[in-house]
Design a protein around this motif. Structure first.
Motif, mmCIF file in Angstrom:
data_model
loop_
_atom_site.group_PDB
_atom_site.id
_atom_site.type_symbol
_atom_site.label_atom_id
_atom_site.label_comp_id
_atom_site.label_asym_id
_atom_site.label_seq_id
_atom_site.Cartn_x
_atom_site.Cartn_y
_atom_site.Cartn_z
ATOM 1 N N THR A 1 18.117 -4.811 1.658
ATOM 2 C CA THR A 1 17.613 -3.373 0.775
ATOM 3 C C THR A 1 17.882 -3.051 0.067
ATOM 4 O OG1 THR A 1 18.962 -2.002 2.216
ATOM 5 C CG2 THR A 1 16.845 -2.408 3.722
ATOM 6 N N SER A 2 18.730 -3.779 -0.202
ATOM 7 C CA SER A 2 19.819 -3.691 -2.134
ATOM 8 C C SER A 2 20.374 -2.404 -1.768
ATOM 9 C CB SER A 2 18.770 -3.328 -3.242
ATOM 10 O OG SER A 2 17.585 -4.075 -3.106
ATOM 11 N N CYS A 3 20.981 -2.080 -0.657
ATOM 12 C CA CYS A 3 22.194 -1.398 -0.579
ATOM 13 C C CYS A 3 23.720 -0.920 -1.215
ATOM 14 C CB CYS A 3 21.780 -0.823 1.405
ATOM 15 S SG CYS A 3 23.240 -2.286 2.076
ATOM 16 N N MET A 4 23.808 -2.715 -1.762
ATOM 17 C CA MET A 4 25.036 -2.728 -2.791
ATOM 18 C C MET A 4 26.526 -2.692 -1.386
ATOM 19 S SD MET A 4 24.391 -3.471 -5.158
ATOM 20 C CE MET A 4 25.967 -3.064 -6.855
ATOM 21 N N LEU A 5 26.407 -2.383 -0.662
ATOM 22 C CA LEU A 5 27.316 -2.626 0.615
ATOM 23 C C LEU A 5 28.000 -4.108 0.544
ATOM 24 C CD1 LEU A 5 26.445 -0.728 3.837
ATOM 25 C CD2 LEU A 5 28.568 -0.226 2.467
ATOM 26 N N CYS A 6 27.288 -5.307 0.461
ATOM 27 C CA CYS A 6 28.270 -6.787 0.392
ATOM 28 C C CYS A 6 28.853 -6.530 -0.763
ATOM 29 C CB CYS A 6 27.219 -8.105 0.444
ATOM 30 S SG CYS A 6 25.789 -7.842 -0.066
ATOM 31 N N VAL A 7 28.110 -6.177 -1.684
ATOM 32 C CA VAL A 7 28.951 -7.260 -2.950
ATOM 33 C C VAL A 7 30.389 -5.604 -3.122
ATOM 34 C CG1 VAL A 7 28.503 -6.109 -5.610
ATOM 35 C CG2 VAL A 7 26.564 -6.592 -4.032
ATOM 36 N N ARG A 8 30.074 -4.809 -2.152
ATOM 37 C CA ARG A 8 31.504 -3.525 -2.924
ATOM 38 C C ARG A 8 32.201 -3.811 -1.836
ATOM 39 N NH1 ARG A 8 27.216 1.335 -3.729
ATOM 40 N NH2 ARG A 8 27.207 1.180 -6.034
ATOM 41 N N GLY B 1 15.939 6.532 -8.614
ATOM 42 C CA GLY B 1 15.771 6.896 -7.414
ATOM 43 C C GLY B 1 16.956 7.874 -6.705
ATOM 44 N N ASN B 2 18.056 7.431 -5.172
ATOM 45 C CA ASN B 2 18.792 8.347 -4.583
ATOM 46 C C ASN B 2 20.399 7.912 -6.093
ATOM 47 O OD1 ASN B 2 17.181 9.321 -3.471
ATOM 48 N ND2 ASN B 2 17.253 7.775 -1.808
ATOM 49 N N ALA B 3 20.587 8.352 -7.164
ATOM 50 C CA ALA B 3 21.864 7.262 -8.027
ATOM 51 C C ALA B 3 22.846 8.315 -6.430
ATOM 52 C CB ALA B 3 21.870 7.381 -9.081
ATOM 53 N N SER B 4 23.945 7.396 -6.589
ATOM 54 C CA SER B 4 24.982 8.623 -5.765
ATOM 55 C C SER B 4 26.052 8.880 -7.276
ATOM 56 C CB SER B 4 25.945 7.200 -5.217
ATOM 57 O OG SER B 4 26.272 6.044 -5.904
ATOM 58 N N ARG B 5 26.155 10.000 -6.329
ATOM 59 C CA ARG B 5 26.698 11.474 -7.115
ATOM 60 C C ARG B 5 28.058 10.576 -7.774
ATOM 61 N NH1 ARG B 5 24.673 13.161 -3.193
ATOM 62 N NH2 ARG B 5 22.653 14.154 -3.929
ATOM 63 N N ARG B 6 29.030 9.564 -6.499
ATOM 64 C CA ARG B 6 30.685 9.570 -6.718
ATOM 65 C C ARG B 6 30.061 8.280 -7.439
ATOM 66 N NH1 ARG B 6 33.840 7.369 -3.179
ATOM 67 N NH2 ARG B 6 32.150 6.773 -1.324
ATOM 68 N N ARG B 7 30.979 7.688 -8.493
ATOM 69 C CA ARG B 7 31.678 6.678 -9.095
ATOM 70 C C ARG B 7 32.318 5.856 -8.169
ATOM 71 N NH1 ARG B 7 29.560 3.876 -12.271
ATOM 72 N NH2 ARG B 7 30.352 2.520 -13.055
ATOM 73 N N GLN B 8 32.061 4.750 -7.846
ATOM 74 C CA GLN B 8 32.225 3.515 -6.728
ATOM 75 C C GLN B 8 33.343 2.572 -7.096
ATOM 76 O OE1 GLN B 8 31.249 3.053 -3.610
ATOM 77 N NE2 GLN B 8 29.728 4.408 -4.135
ATOM 78 N N ARG B 9 34.494 2.790 -6.355
ATOM 79 C CA ARG B 9 35.654 1.930 -7.223
ATOM 80 C C ARG B 9 35.727 0.706 -6.061
ATOM 81 N NH1 ARG B 9 40.564 3.816 -4.640
ATOM 82 N NH2 ARG B 9 40.126 6.084 -4.057
ATOM 83 N N PRO B 10 36.745 -0.439 -6.122
ATOM 84 C CA PRO B 10 36.773 -1.116 -5.085
ATOM 85 C C PRO B 10 37.248 -1.509 -4.300
ATOM 86 C CG PRO B 10 37.415 -2.837 -7.557
ATOM 87 C CD PRO B 10 37.054 -0.756 -7.746
ATOM 88 N N PRO B 11 37.081 -1.486 -2.997
ATOM 89 C CA PRO B 11 38.163 -1.037 -1.699
ATOM 90 C C PRO B 11 39.465 -1.359 -1.749
ATOM 91 C CG PRO B 11 36.075 -2.481 -0.530
ATOM 92 C CD PRO B 11 36.293 -1.764 -2.244
ATOM 93 N N GLY B 12 40.436 -0.506 -1.390
ATOM 94 C CA GLY B 12 41.727 -0.965 -1.891
ATOM 95 C C GLY B 12 42.758 -1.694 -2.687
#
Lengths: 105, 165
Positions: A14-21, B146-157
């Protein structure tokens, strides 16, 4: 099941990007766009993500399986076949076509 | 053959005594000495040092561990084989082994922070664009679909202000 390849089941993604992140090796990249799907009887069109590209760079992948674990739709799975053995790094960047599960093509 | 493993957590001041005690009790096979970064566990700025000693027939094992801030007495006079491991641990985790061989093992002297500490920033990560930073819902011209996220993502850890120069 051998853990020698990570296959993409395109229909489930579903292109949710979870795997990428979540990928600790940063080896997955994905692009998608959204379309409106109008179903009969629905009041308004539904937004659906369409996968444009999905790439795993097997020169970076360390086969940890985190992407498989985090995928909420089981669109990624361990698979038996192997990424190419090659001397060219660009050959290790596999797209949607090459990532299909074994037996599908 | 059944094997038994016992864990012993000791204070740094009892480190040498405990290891000497185990060695004299017949645990003469030195397997390894290594560090475990506990920095982010329970908020302690600490590294754990673990030693594995076994009986010569490998029937029994002792794992002896201690929490250290940054220094620990060396055990090379008790177990000479531990020297290589202490040098490695010093280099990788920044633990200073007093009385041991302080010569660097693989890395140049004073070359950045100890690489196996979680707080050490990997320079390549700063230079490489993170694929997860892509927002398919935000187009190149900044238009949101679409549903663009409001929060800027950053790499885990990765620490919060880490990617900023």
């Amino acid at each position: 099941m051998k853990h020698s390849f990570i296959a993409l089941i395109e229909d489930k993604c579903t292109s949710c990007m979870l795997c990428v992140r979540e990928c600790p090796a940063w080896c997955i990249s994905l692009d998608s766009h959204t379309i409106d799907v109008t179903e009969e009887g629905a009041r308004r069109p539904r937004k659906v993500n369409v996968l444009d590209s999905f790439e795993i760079d097997y020169s970076l992948c360390m086969y940890c399986g985190v992407c498989i674990d985090v995928c909420p739709f089981d669109a990624l799975a361990w698979d038996e076949h192997r990424a190419l053995v090659t001397t060219n790094r660009e050959d290790m960047l596999l797209g949607i076509e090459e990532l299909g599960p074994s037996g599908s093509s | 053959m059944s094997r038994s493993f016992t864990w012993h957590q000791v204070e740094p001041k009892d480190w040498r005594d405990k290891i000497g005690e185990s060695r004299n009790a017949g645990f003469t096979f030195f397997d390894f000495l290594t560090g475990v970064d506990r920095e982010n566990v329970e908020g302690n700025q600490m590294c754990e040092v673990v030693v594995h000693l076994a009986k010569a027939d490998l029937s029994e094992s002792h794992f002896i561990s201690t929490q250290v801030l940054n220094e620990l007495p060396s055990i090379t006079d008790l177990i000479p084989a531990a020297q290589w491991h202490e040098r490695e641990c010093a280099e990788m985790f920044g633990v200073q082994f007093n009385g041991g061989n302080a010569k660097p093992l693989l890395r140049h002297e004073n070359l950045g922070r100890p690489p196996l500490l979680k707080s050490t920033v990997l320079a390549a990560r700063v230079l490489t664009p993170w694929p997860g930073g892509a927002e398919p819902e935000i187009k190149e011209d900044g238009r949101k679909v679409g549903n663009a996220s409001r929060r800027r993502q950053r790499p885990p850890g990765v620490p919060e202000n880490w990617l900023k120069p």
